[in-house]
Scaffold this active site. Structure first.
Site, mmCIF file in Angstrom:
data_model
loop_
_atom_site.group_PDB
_atom_site.id
_atom_site.type_symbol
_atom_site.label_atom_id
_atom_site.label_comp_id
_atom_site.label_asym_id
_atom_site.label_seq_id
_atom_site.Cartn_x
_atom_site.Cartn_y
_atom_site.Cartn_z
ATOM 1 C CE LYS A 1 -3.364 -1.006 -0.685
ATOM 2 N NZ LYS A 1 -3.662 -1.658 -2.018
ATOM 3 C CG HIS B 1 4.484 -6.595 -0.992
ATOM 4 N ND1 HIS B 1 4.647 -5.288 -1.379
ATOM 5 C CD2 HIS B 1 3.246 -6.955 -1.392
ATOM 6 C CE1 HIS B 1 3.539 -4.884 -2.006
ATOM 7 N NE2 HIS B 1 2.687 -5.873 -2.038
ATOM 8 C CE LYS C 1 -10.425 10.260 -0.429
ATOM 9 N NZ LYS C 1 -10.700 10.440 1.025
HETATM 10 P P1 A3P Z 1 -4.992 4.842 -1.482
HETATM 11 O O1 A3P Z 1 -5.629 3.631 -0.883
HETATM 12 O O2 A3P Z 1 -4.526 5.823 -0.465
HETATM 13 O O3 A3P Z 1 -5.834 5.479 -2.524
HETATM 14 P P2 A3P Z 1 -0.109 -0.411 -3.583
HETATM 15 O O4 A3P Z 1 -0.023 -0.258 -5.047
HETATM 16 O O5 A3P Z 1 1.222 -0.492 -2.915
HETATM 17 O O6 A3P Z 1 -1.073 -1.467 -3.196
HETATM 18 O O7 A3P Z 1 -0.683 0.992 -3.054
HETATM 19 C C1 A3P Z 1 -2.007 1.352 -3.334
HETATM 20 C C2 A3P Z 1 -2.137 2.835 -3.142
HETATM 21 O O8 A3P Z 1 -1.548 3.526 -4.256
HETATM 22 C C3 A3P Z 1 -3.603 3.260 -3.125
HETATM 23 O O9 A3P Z 1 -3.664 4.381 -2.244
HETATM 24 C C4 A3P Z 1 -3.842 3.622 -4.567
HETATM 25 O O10 A3P Z 1 -4.950 4.456 -4.770
HETATM 26 C C5 A3P Z 1 -2.528 4.314 -4.919
HETATM 27 N N1 A3P Z 1 -2.247 4.296 -6.364
HETATM 28 C C6 A3P Z 1 -2.534 3.323 -7.261
HETATM 29 N N2 A3P Z 1 -2.148 3.668 -8.479
HETATM 30 C C7 A3P Z 1 -1.604 4.900 -8.389
HETATM 31 C C8 A3P Z 1 -1.028 5.805 -9.349
HETATM 32 N N3 A3P Z 1 -0.963 5.511 -10.622
HETATM 33 N N4 A3P Z 1 -0.562 6.980 -8.873
HETATM 34 C C9 A3P Z 1 -0.618 7.305 -7.570
HETATM 35 N N5 A3P Z 1 -1.170 6.504 -6.624
HETATM 36 C C10 A3P Z 1 -1.646 5.301 -7.028
#
Ligand code: A3P
Length: 313
Positions: free
Chosen positions: A67, A129, A280
Site C-alpha cells: 500500500k 513485498h 483515492k
Molecule cells: P490509497 O488507498 O490511499 O488510494 P499499492 O499499489 O502499494 O497497493 O498501493 C495502493 C495505493 O496507491 C492506493 O492508495 C492507490 O490508490 C494508490 N495508487 C494506485 N495507483 C496509483 C497511481 N498511478 N498513482 C498514484 N497513486 C496510485
C-alpha cells in the site's frame, strides 16, 4: 492455487508450523519469519525462492511495503523499461493490471509455478513485498537493480485497512480502523513492522546507491517527472535528449497516472479484485480516519524507530 500448509513437504511444513503465529490480522494467519510477519500460506514461496531464485543481471526488482505505491511504481518501471517495445496505443498496461505485467515473485514460488518467471524475456521487471534481509542472497550478490517506494505510514495503514475490509465477508469479527491501527503500531501487519522494512531498504540505498533506488510516494506525487527521470537513469535506460524534448517523460507520467489507470476496464474489474489497487491516491488521506492523538502516536513511534538512521518521511 497455493498449496495448504498440510500439503507441503515435511521440511517446510515443520519449519512454518514452528514459527510464531498471529491471527489478529484477519482473515489470513501470519507467521513471524526472520523478524517480519508474512501470510502463512505464502511463506513456502519465500523459502523456496530463497533457495532457488536465479536473478539475471538485467532484472529490475520493484520492492515495497504493501500500500505504498507498488502498483504505480510497477506501471512506471514497466513503461520505462519497454518504451521501445510497446507504443502507448497498444500497450500491455491497457489490457493488463500492473501486477500482471510485473509479477510478485514469491506468489509464483508459493503456487509452485516459478517456471513462469523463467519464461519472461530479459530484461525482466519483477515485484516483491519482502524486506531486504529476507530477499534471496542471489539477488543481493547479483548486479540486478532494486527500486523501492515508501509512503507516509499513516496513509499506508489507511490504504491497507480499506483494502482488507473490502473482503469483510471473510472476517470472523468486525475489523474497525482503530484495530488495524493498533496492530500497525505494534508492527503486527503483513510484511511488518513497517519501520524495519523501510529502514533496511533505506540503509542499503545509502550504502549501495547503485543497488537500491529509494523513492518516496509523496515526492513522486509532487514531481513525477523528476521521479521518472531518476528511475529511468537508475535502471540503466536514461531518456535521451530527443526523448526529453519530445515530451516522452510527460506522456509516460500521464499514461501511468492514477486517473488514467483506474479508469481502464481491466482495473475497474471488481470480479478479479483489480479495483482494490486504485482507491483515492491522495497524500494525507489519514486526516479523514485518525484523530490527532493517533497521528501523533504513530509519528512518534516512527520517529523513535528511524531517527538514528537520519530518516524522515
Ligand atoms: P490509497 O488507498 O490511499 O488510494 P499499492 O499499489 O502499494 O497497493 O498501493 C495502493 C495505493 O496507491 C492506493 O492508495 C492507490 O490508490 C494508490 N495508487 C494506485 N495507483 C496509483 C497511481 N498511478 N498513482 C498514484 N497513486 C496510485
Amino acid at each position: 492455487d497455493v498449496p495448504k500448509i498440510e500439503e507441503l513437504d515435511k521440511k517446510y511444513k515443520d519449519l512454518i508450523l514452528a514459527l510464531p503465529k498471529e491471527e489478529a490480522w484477519l482473515p489470513f494467519p501470519m507467521r513471524n519469519y526472520k523478524g517480519f510477519w508474512q501470510h502463512e500460506q505464502l511463506l513456502y514461496g519465500t523459502m523456496a525462492m530463497e533457495e532457488a531464485f536465479h536473478p539475471r543481471p538485467s532484472d529490475v526488482i520493484v520492492a515495497s511495503y504493501p500500500k505504498s505505491g507498488t502498483t504505480w511504481l510497477k506501471a512506471l518501471t514497466f513503461t520505462i523499461m519497454y518504451r521501445n517495445k510497446y507504443t502507448f496505443s497498444s500497450h500491455p498496461l491497457l489490457k493488463l493490471n500492473p501486477h500482471a505485467c510485473v509479477p510478485f515473485m514469491q506468489y509464483f514460488y508459493a503456487a509452485r509455478d516459478e517456471q513462469y518467471l523463467e519464461t519472461l524475456p530479459s530484461p525482466r521487471v519483477l515485484g516483491t513485498h519482502l524486506s531486504y534481509s529476507i530477499l534471496p542472497e542471489s539477488i543481493k550478490t547479483s548486479k540486478c537493480h532494486i527500486v523501492y517506494i515508501c509512503r507516509d505510514p499513516k496513509d499506508v495503514i489507511v490504504s491497507h485497512w480499506h483494502m482488507v475490509t473490502r473482503f469483510e465477508w471473510s472476517f470472523k469479527e468486525p475489523f474497525p480502523f482503530t484495530r488495524a491501527f493498533e496492530l500497525f503500531c505494534e508492527g503486527r501487519t503483513p510484511y511488518g513492522p513497517v519501520w524495519d522494512h523501510v529502514l533496511e531498504y533505506y540503509m542499503k540505498s545509502l550504502h549501495s546507491p547503485e543497488k537500491v533506488l529509494f523513492l518516496k510516494y509523496e515526492e513522486m506525487m509532487k514531481d513525477p517527472i523528476d521521479g521518472v527521470i531518476r528511475l529511468a537513469k537508475f535502471i540503466g535506460c536514461p531518456f535521451s535528449e530527443e526523448e526529453m524534448k519530445n515530451g516522452l517523460v510527460k506522456e509516460m507520467v500521464e499514461f501511468c497516472s492514477f486517473n488514467k489507470l483506474k479508469d481502464l476496464d481491466i482495473n475497474k474489474n471488481e470480479g478479479i479484485g483489480n479495483d482494490c489497487f486504485f482507491r483515492k491516491a491522495v497524500v494525507g488521506d489519514w486526516q479523514n480516519h485518525m484523530t490527532s492523538d493517533m497521528a501523533f502516536k504513530l509519528d512518534e513511534i516512527i520517529k523513535e524507530k528511524l531517527h538514528n538512521a537520519g530518516f524522515t518521511y
